[in-house]
Write a protein that holds these residues in place. Structure first.
Motif, PDB file in Angstrom:
ATOM      1  N   ARG A 169       1.411  -6.365 -11.900  1.00  0.00           N
ATOM      2  CA  ARG A 169       1.525  -5.016 -11.317  1.00  0.00           C
ATOM      3  C   ARG A 169       0.208  -4.282 -11.564  1.00  0.00           C
ATOM      4  NH1 ARG A 169       6.295  -2.679 -10.258  1.00  0.00           N
ATOM      5  NH2 ARG A 169       5.700  -0.740 -11.277  1.00  0.00           N
ATOM      6  N   VAL A 170      -0.487  -3.957 -10.475  1.00  0.00           N
ATOM      7  CA  VAL A 170      -1.838  -3.405 -10.582  1.00  0.00           C
ATOM      8  C   VAL A 170      -1.891  -2.009  -9.949  1.00  0.00           C
ATOM      9  CG1 VAL A 170      -4.265  -3.710  -9.981  1.00  0.00           C
ATOM     10  CG2 VAL A 170      -2.859  -5.707 -10.541  1.00  0.00           C
ATOM     11  N   GLY A 171      -2.322  -1.027 -10.738  1.00  0.00           N
ATOM     12  CA  GLY A 171      -2.487   0.324 -10.226  1.00  0.00           C
ATOM     13  C   GLY A 171      -3.696   0.398  -9.308  1.00  0.00           C
ATOM     14  N   ILE A 172      -3.514   0.985  -8.123  1.00  0.00           N
ATOM     15  CA  ILE A 172      -4.606   1.028  -7.138  1.00  0.00           C
ATOM     16  C   ILE A 172      -4.939   2.459  -6.705  1.00  0.00           C
ATOM     17  CG2 ILE A 172      -4.110  -1.290  -6.291  1.00  0.00           C
ATOM     18  CD1 ILE A 172      -2.727   0.039  -3.857  1.00  0.00           C
ATOM     19  N   GLY A 173      -4.561   3.441  -7.532  1.00  0.00           N
ATOM     20  CA  GLY A 173      -4.837   4.830  -7.153  1.00  0.00           C
ATOM     21  C   GLY A 173      -3.786   5.354  -6.192  1.00  0.00           C
ATOM     22  N   SER A 174      -3.811   6.638  -5.945  1.00  0.00           N
ATOM     23  CA  SER A 174      -2.873   7.239  -4.986  1.00  0.00           C
ATOM     24  C   SER A 174      -3.295   6.886  -3.564  1.00  0.00           C
ATOM     25  CB  SER A 174      -2.821   8.754  -5.160  1.00  0.00           C
ATOM     26  OG  SER A 174      -4.087   9.329  -4.912  1.00  0.00           O
ATOM     27  N   SER A 175      -2.413   7.104  -2.615  1.00  0.00           N
ATOM     28  CA  SER A 175      -2.612   6.626  -1.246  1.00  0.00           C
ATOM     29  C   SER A 175      -3.811   7.255  -0.538  1.00  0.00           C
ATOM     30  CB  SER A 175      -1.351   6.879  -0.416  1.00  0.00           C
ATOM     31  OG  SER A 175      -1.063   8.273  -0.348  1.00  0.00           O
ATOM     32  N   LEU A 176      -4.265   8.420  -0.997  1.00  0.00           N
ATOM     33  CA  LEU A 176      -5.358   9.107  -0.326  1.00  0.00           C
ATOM     34  C   LEU A 176      -6.710   8.916  -1.028  1.00  0.00           C
ATOM     35  CD1 LEU A 176      -3.547  12.429   0.626  1.00  0.00           C
ATOM     36  CD2 LEU A 176      -4.044  10.486   2.102  1.00  0.00           C
ATOM     37  N   MET A 177      -6.712   8.126  -2.104  1.00  0.00           N
ATOM     38  CA  MET A 177      -7.950   7.908  -2.847  1.00  0.00           C
ATOM     39  C   MET A 177      -8.747   6.744  -2.264  1.00  0.00           C
ATOM     40  SD  MET A 177      -6.615   8.307  -6.783  1.00  0.00           S
ATOM     41  CE  MET A 177      -8.230   7.853  -7.450  1.00  0.00           C
ATOM     42  N   GLY A 178     -10.073   6.817  -2.408  1.00  0.00           N
ATOM     43  CA  GLY A 178     -10.912   5.707  -1.996  1.00  0.00           C
ATOM     44  C   GLY A 178     -10.643   4.471  -2.828  1.00  0.00           C
ATOM     45  N   THR A 179     -10.291   4.667  -4.110  1.00  0.00           N
ATOM     46  CA  THR A 179      -9.950   3.537  -4.989  1.00  0.00           C
ATOM     47  C   THR A 179      -8.836   2.696  -4.378  1.00  0.00           C
ATOM     48  OG1 THR A 179     -10.627   4.695  -7.010  1.00  0.00           O
ATOM     49  CG2 THR A 179      -9.027   2.924  -7.262  1.00  0.00           C
ATOM     50  N   ASN A 180      -7.869   3.332  -3.743  1.00  0.00           N
ATOM     51  CA  ASN A 180      -6.750   2.651  -3.114  1.00  0.00           C
ATOM     52  C   ASN A 180      -7.249   1.679  -2.046  1.00  0.00           C
ATOM     53  OD1 ASN A 180      -4.516   2.453  -0.954  1.00  0.00           O
ATOM     54  ND2 ASN A 180      -3.422   3.383  -2.658  1.00  0.00           N
ATOM     55  N   ILE A 181      -8.175   2.154  -1.214  1.00  0.00           N
ATOM     56  CA  ILE A 181      -8.725   1.309  -0.156  1.00  0.00           C
ATOM     57  C   ILE A 181      -9.562   0.190  -0.748  1.00  0.00           C
ATOM     58  CG2 ILE A 181     -10.247   1.263   1.858  1.00  0.00           C
ATOM     59  CD1 ILE A 181      -7.585   2.651   2.355  1.00  0.00           C
ATOM     60  N   THR A 182     -10.350   0.512  -1.798  1.00  0.00           N
ATOM     61  CA  THR A 182     -11.180  -0.510  -2.443  1.00  0.00           C
ATOM     62  C   THR A 182     -10.324  -1.658  -2.947  1.00  0.00           C
ATOM     63  OG1 THR A 182     -12.822   1.142  -3.128  1.00  0.00           O
ATOM     64  CG2 THR A 182     -12.806  -0.952  -4.318  1.00  0.00           C
ATOM     65  N   ALA A 183      -9.257  -1.332  -3.659  1.00  0.00           N
ATOM     66  CA  ALA A 183      -8.378  -2.371  -4.197  1.00  0.00           C
ATOM     67  C   ALA A 183      -7.744  -3.192  -3.077  1.00  0.00           C
ATOM     68  CB  ALA A 183      -7.300  -1.736  -5.073  1.00  0.00           C
ATOM     69  N   LYS A 184      -7.289  -2.532  -2.016  1.00  0.00           N
ATOM     70  CA  LYS A 184      -6.658  -3.247  -0.906  1.00  0.00           C
ATOM     71  C   LYS A 184      -7.667  -4.131  -0.172  1.00  0.00           C
ATOM     72  CE  LYS A 184      -2.925   0.053   0.020  1.00  0.00           C
ATOM     73  NZ  LYS A 184      -2.392   1.090   0.953  1.00  0.00           N
ATOM     74  N   TYR A 185      -8.893  -3.620  -0.018  1.00  0.00           N
ATOM     75  CA  TYR A 185      -9.927  -4.389   0.665  1.00  0.00           C
ATOM     76  C   TYR A 185     -10.266  -5.650  -0.138  1.00  0.00           C
ATOM     77  CZ  TYR A 185     -14.293  -5.439   3.118  1.00  0.00           C
ATOM     78  OH  TYR A 185     -15.283  -6.063   3.832  1.00  0.00           O
TER      79      TYR A 185
END
Length: 371
Positions: A201-217
């Protein structure tokens, strides 16, 4: 100029004008003389106190001196009309008076000390939020992570319409490092490498953060298989220590203050894990290889190999007016001339007005004139 007032009429008008002016000043004391004046550009940045927000305020301050509009109050009064230093007279209609002065309106602008800024600054919930705003609202400029553009362009391949087509790069804005934080392993238990994130289970930031996109990418291009947990950075440490997550991503320029200044009691319990070099080269399209060292974070015991995200200043040309294009070029000219001022955020000194060959995106034509 209005003329032909009798003395009594003049007094009446003076009283009426004074009353009108008093009401106007009471209702809107600092109203500018020209109601159409206002900020020419709106910038959406980052969370208050963050580097992007501070740099946006720098842009606001840089443009204020030469492009801002001073605000004025106005006063109106009736005064005698003068010619060659002598009051102009006219026959009086009142008995016993031969003549009276010709009265005219005198309008005076009084500076309030305030300025209508050329740039309006908005704070933000994150880089992806900025992407949505610059695409769908009257925001003219946005701070954006490059991988947000790349991720959304990949999603465009699956859409009936392309949401990234109108985005143009104004200025490359340096880099921010990708941190993957986890607990120190105990014996053979725990996460010691990037591959150990599988099924975690990996935290990827909230849905509107750039961190979220970085982790998904990164997850998509590397074919990784962890479980995404959308959680903001300020709640991630608690979740990590209570076992709700096994690791979490955070993107920020090293050293991130909240990581460098964690309590001493926590420093020997956490670590960073490396992101291995991508043999397929897909990560290299979006990021650059960097090293985080124990000099950056005292609680690290060894170097950590990771990647850095490129940051951008962007605009959308969708529905953009010629007036906005002129305003954007003026803003960039002011930034170029003043960015290295010691009063500005230190990151400005690392920013160059030049194309970055590793950014495979269309640049804004007016920006290229300054490169």
């Amino acid at each position: 100029m209005k003329r032909k007032f009798t003395l009594i009429t003049s007094f009446v008008l003076i009283i009426l004008l004074s009353a009108t002016n008093l009401i106007a000043q009471t209702g809107e004391e600092n109203a500018p003389l020209n109601e159409e004046q206002g900020p020419k550009l709106t910038i959406i940045s980052g969370f208050q106190g963050g580097s992007n927000y501070q740099m946006a305020l720098d842009i606001q301050r840089m443009t204020r001196k030469t492009l801002g509009v001073p605000q004025y109050n106005t006063t109106t009064e009736m005064v005698p009309q003068m010619e060659n230093g002598v009051a102009v007279m006219e026959p009086s209609l009142e008995e016993g008076e031969d003549s009276v002065p010709v009265m005219v309106e005198k309008i005076e602008k009084i500076p309030t000390g305030d300025t209508i800024d050329f740039v309006k600054v908005l704070d933000s919930e994150g880089s992806y939020y900025n992407f949505l705003k610059v695409n769908k609202s009257n925001v003219d400029v946005a701070f954006l992570q490059y991988d947000v553009l790349l991720y959304e362009s990949m999603q465009d391949l699956k859409r009936r319409y392309k949401v990234t087509d109108n985005i143009r790069v104004l200025l490359p804005m340096g880099t921010e490092q990708i941190h993957i934080i986890t607990l120190q392993p105990e014996g053979k238990k725990g996460i010691t490498s990037f591959s150990d994130l599988k099924k975690k289970r990996v935290g990827i930031g909230s849905s509107l953060m750039g961190t979220n996109i970085t982790a998904k990418y990164i997850k998509e291009v590397t074919g990784s298989n962890w479980e995404d947990v959308e959680i903001p950075f300020d709640k991630s440490f608690k979740a990590l220590f209570n076992g709700s997550i096994d690791a979490f991503f955070f993107v920020g320029a090293k050293p991130v203050a909240d990581l460098a200044n964690i309590p001493i009691s926590m420093r020997d319990k956490i670590t960073l894990i490396s992101i291995p070099a991508d043999k397929a080269g897909k990560l290299d399209l979006a990021y650059e290889k960097v090293t985080i060292t124990p000099e950056d974070y005292k609680w690290l015991s060894a170097n950590v190999e990771t990647y850095a995200v490129k940051a951008l200043l962007v605009t959308s040309v969708g529905g953009q007016t010629p007036e906005t294009e002129v305003a954007l070029q003026k803003m960039l000219e002011i930034i170029k001339a003043n960015k290295d001022n010691s009063a500005n955020h230190p990151n400005w000194k690392t920013i160059n007005f030049a194309k970055d060959d590793k950014i495979d995106w269309e640049y804004y034509p007016a920006a290229l004139k300054l490169f």
